[in-house]
Design a protein around this motif. Sequence first.
Motif, short mmCIF file in Angstrom:
data_model
loop_
_atom_site.label_atom_id
_atom_site.label_comp_id
_atom_site.label_asym_id
_atom_site.label_seq_id
_atom_site.Cartn_x
_atom_site.Cartn_y
_atom_site.Cartn_z
N ALA A 109 35.24 67.68 64.61
CA ALA A 109 35.65 66.97 63.59
C ALA A 109 35.34 64.88 64.64
O ALA A 109 35.29 64.08 64.06
N GLU A 110 36.37 65.23 65.71
CA GLU A 110 36.58 64.14 66.37
C GLU A 110 34.92 64.04 67.66
O GLU A 110 35.32 62.74 67.40
N TYR A 111 34.79 64.96 68.01
CA TYR A 111 33.37 64.07 68.41
C TYR A 111 31.80 63.81 66.91
O TYR A 111 31.61 62.84 67.80
N GLY A 112 32.29 64.30 66.03
CA GLY A 112 31.92 63.00 64.83
C GLY A 112 31.97 62.28 64.67
O GLY A 112 30.77 61.38 64.38
N THR A 113 33.31 61.78 64.28
CA THR A 113 33.58 60.70 64.35
C THR A 113 33.95 59.73 65.60
O THR A 113 34.02 58.04 65.35
N GLY A 114 33.46 60.42 66.46
CA GLY A 114 33.88 59.12 67.49
C GLY A 114 35.32 59.10 68.33
O GLY A 114 35.63 58.74 69.20
N MET A 115 36.04 59.89 67.54
CA MET A 115 37.37 59.07 67.75
C MET A 115 37.87 60.38 69.01
O MET A 115 39.12 60.28 69.43
N ILE A 116 37.30 61.58 69.54
CA ILE A 116 37.78 62.09 70.84
C ILE A 116 38.04 61.56 71.64
O ILE A 116 38.19 61.25 72.83
N ARG A 117 37.14 59.49 72.05
CA ARG A 117 37.02 58.68 72.79
C ARG A 117 38.46 58.49 72.68
O ARG A 117 39.23 58.49 73.74
N THR A 118 38.76 58.10 71.91
CA THR A 118 39.89 57.17 71.63
C THR A 118 41.38 58.16 71.43
O THR A 118 42.40 58.16 72.43
N THR A 119 41.19 59.78 71.55
CA THR A 119 42.22 60.75 72.10
C THR A 119 41.88 60.53 73.43
O THR A 119 43.13 60.83 74.27
N LEU A 120 41.17 60.81 74.25
CA LEU A 120 41.09 61.11 75.99
C LEU A 120 42.03 59.51 76.35
O LEU A 120 41.67 59.68 77.80
N THR A 121 41.60 58.46 76.06
CA THR A 121 42.23 57.36 76.46
C THR A 121 43.14 57.39 76.35
O THR A 121 44.12 56.95 77.16
N ALA A 122 43.83 57.56 75.76
CA ALA A 122 45.10 57.89 75.10
C ALA A 122 46.01 58.90 75.80
O ALA A 122 47.14 58.67 76.21
N CYS A 123 45.04 59.59 76.34
CA CYS A 123 45.85 61.02 76.69
C CYS A 123 44.39 61.48 78.13
O CYS A 123 43.80 62.12 77.60
N VAL A 168 55.97 43.39 85.50
CA VAL A 168 57.73 43.88 85.40
C VAL A 168 57.10 44.37 83.97
O VAL A 168 57.10 43.32 82.70
N SER A 169 57.33 45.63 82.94
CA SER A 169 56.71 45.74 81.87
C SER A 169 57.97 45.66 81.00
O SER A 169 58.42 46.17 81.21
N PRO A 170 57.59 45.26 79.66
CA PRO A 170 58.75 44.57 78.50
C PRO A 170 59.02 46.18 77.78
O PRO A 170 60.43 46.30 77.10
N ILE A 171 57.88 46.90 78.24
CA ILE A 171 58.45 48.32 77.28
C ILE A 171 58.66 49.60 77.96
O ILE A 171 58.64 49.52 78.93
N PRO A 172 59.84 49.94 77.43
CA PRO A 172 60.20 51.46 78.81
C PRO A 172 59.12 52.54 78.85
O PRO A 172 58.45 52.61 77.90
N MET A 173 59.24 52.12 80.14
CA MET A 173 57.83 53.24 80.67
C MET A 173 57.73 55.27 81.03
O MET A 173 59.25 55.37 81.80
N ARG A 174 57.34 55.72 80.65
CA ARG A 174 57.65 57.24 81.07
C ARG A 174 56.34 58.04 81.01
O ARG A 174 55.29 57.20 80.83
N ARG A 175 56.68 58.81 82.00
CA ARG A 175 55.15 59.71 81.82
C ARG A 175 54.48 60.83 80.70
O ARG A 175 56.15 60.89 80.06
N ALA A 176 53.27 60.81 80.57
CA ALA A 176 53.62 61.48 79.16
C ALA A 176 53.48 62.60 79.46
O ALA A 176 53.23 63.03 80.88
N THR A 177 54.09 63.65 78.34
CA THR A 177 54.19 65.26 78.47
C THR A 177 53.64 66.14 77.61
O THR A 177 52.62 65.21 77.07
N LEU A 178 53.22 67.46 77.21
CA LEU A 178 52.36 68.17 76.52
C LEU A 178 53.36 68.34 75.87
O LEU A 178 52.69 68.24 74.44
N GLY A 179 54.51 67.77 75.27
CA GLY A 179 55.34 67.50 74.11
C GLY A 179 54.76 66.32 73.64
O GLY A 179 54.33 66.60 72.20
N ASP A 180 54.08 65.12 74.25
CA ASP A 180 54.08 64.42 73.39
C ASP A 180 52.27 64.39 72.91
O ASP A 180 52.03 64.29 71.69
N ALA A 181 51.32 65.37 72.96
CA ALA A 181 49.78 65.56 73.18
C ALA A 181 50.77 66.63 71.84
O ALA A 181 49.58 66.34 71.15
N LEU A 182 50.89 67.71 71.81
CA LEU A 182 51.47 68.33 70.92
C LEU A 182 52.34 67.84 69.56
O LEU A 182 51.77 67.69 68.64
#
Length: 314
Positions: free
Chosen positions: A133-147, A45-59
């Motif tokens: 720029a995200e590929y150059g810094t490696g941040m694309i992995r963080t982006t794709l992990t979060a979404c 049971v998660s203590p954080i309210p859970m909901r499905r991510a949407t396109l609005g979150d990505a925007l």
Amino acid sequence: MTAPQPPMPPQAAPQAPPPAPAPAGAYAQPVPHQRPGAAPMAGYVSPIPMRRATLGDALASEWTKIRSVRSTLWTLGVMVALILGIGVLFSAIAAASGDDIDAGDASPLGFGVFGVLLGLLCVVTLGVLTISAEYGTGMIRTTLTACPDRARVLTAKALVFFLLVFATTVVSTLLVAMIGSSLLADHGLREANGSEWLRGTVGVSLFVALVGLIALAIGTLVRHSAGAITAMLGVVLLPLILTIFMAGETLADVREFLATYSIPVQLFALYSGNSDDISGDVLPFGTWSPVLIMLGIAAAALAAAYASLLKRDA
């Protein structure tokens, strides 16, 4: 004498009271070996309210990223300066001549094309940097992990970039059109009609934003800022440059095609409202042909970018 007393038995250690049962909704340890991103298993049971991510979150995420980096401010700032500065400068030079301008059937809005053509290079650069720029810094992995939904990530980037460039270009071209029309009102040029105002502001802004989407797609495919920017400069400038070296009748058809459908010529045609190509044939979609042609190219480029992002590793 008294009899010896028997030894006392050792006392048992006091036992701790049993733990109180956890209240409903309290945190419980996750089940071991639970796959990340999977639906919660029984007993968690998660203590954080859970909901499905949407396109609005990505925007929202992409909007935060694109407005918080300096490259966005610099490239869009230079673009606005070029569109306003060069467009107003050309109009002011023409107005300062003091004579009627012999420009055929042209409207005063046409002087804005020179600034937009140079500002287009800034949009190309920003479109590439939006993802490379995200590929150059490696941040694309963080982006794709979060979404993990990669298609959603690219869709959000494309929508945020397109709307930002479109809004900025509309404001810039509208200011240039208004200032240029006021400066050239008494110099022999006819007044622009409503269709020309629409093409010179909204149409040109759509054209510029679509070229930026092509740059975003090239950045997704190449994944290297310098290489993608160089490739896009070739797409924008090379076809028109090649026509200079294509002499002779054997290359006449190729030369005519490149000259007609190169990005600078299409931009001039959008401002002038001329729906004829170099040979005099009518383009397939009338005066809005440049926008619709660029829409088709952008759709094809983004389709290739989606396929590449879904199949290749980050």
